[in-house]
Scaffold this motif. Sequence first.
Motif, mmCIF file in Angstrom:
data_model
loop_
_atom_site.group_PDB
_atom_site.id
_atom_site.type_symbol
_atom_site.label_atom_id
_atom_site.label_comp_id
_atom_site.label_asym_id
_atom_site.label_seq_id
_atom_site.Cartn_x
_atom_site.Cartn_y
_atom_site.Cartn_z
ATOM 1 N N PRO A 44 76.128 16.323 -3.602
ATOM 2 C CA PRO A 44 76.397 15.849 -2.247
ATOM 3 C C PRO A 44 76.262 16.982 -1.232
ATOM 4 O O PRO A 44 76.148 18.145 -1.595
ATOM 5 N N GLU A 45 76.293 16.601 0.016
ATOM 6 C CA GLU A 45 76.054 17.562 1.093
ATOM 7 C C GLU A 45 76.989 18.773 1.017
ATOM 8 O O GLU A 45 76.571 19.900 1.203
ATOM 9 N N TYR A 46 78.289 18.556 0.749
ATOM 10 C CA TYR A 46 79.248 19.655 0.680
ATOM 11 C C TYR A 46 79.468 20.035 -0.785
ATOM 12 O O TYR A 46 79.766 19.181 -1.615
ATOM 13 N N LEU A 47 79.304 21.311 -1.095
ATOM 14 C CA LEU A 47 79.407 21.789 -2.468
ATOM 15 C C LEU A 47 80.827 22.272 -2.752
ATOM 16 O O LEU A 47 81.316 23.211 -2.112
ATOM 17 N N ASP A 48 81.473 21.649 -3.700
ATOM 18 C CA ASP A 48 82.811 22.008 -4.152
ATOM 19 C C ASP A 48 82.795 23.403 -4.775
ATOM 20 O O ASP A 48 81.810 23.807 -5.388
#
Length: 138
Positions: A44-48
């Motif tokens: 997804p767009e934001y990487l954990d």
Amino acid sequence: MGTWDIGPFDNDTAADFAGGLDDAAPGERAGLVRAALERAARGPEYLDDDEGVEAVAAAALVAAQCPGSGAVTTAYGPAEPIPELPVELRALAVAALDRVVAEESELAELWDESDSDGEWRRGIRALREVLEPVPPVT
């Protein structure tokens, strides 16, 4: 995130990833490395942060098999051998590292808040250069 240094395996999440590789059957280890890289590169767009940490560790294992590179020699890395990884994982590892240092990365944000950000980013660049060396000017 329990982190004690800037190396690819110098934190709890990466050490756990290495332990998971050691626990896996030899024929499954390359798939686990690929999966960690794909989660970061294509996620997804934001990487954990945990996905970023695993991607850095996986990229280090891919880089260790590149010509002229050394093996992963930390006590926190995998103890069991990593099979020869497909060459095409190098490009995936570069894409994953690019996501790890991007604005949309929790791991990059955490390092930005530390005193070791510059050193950590130099380490990521060094990994990237092993994976995708700049061709010599002719």
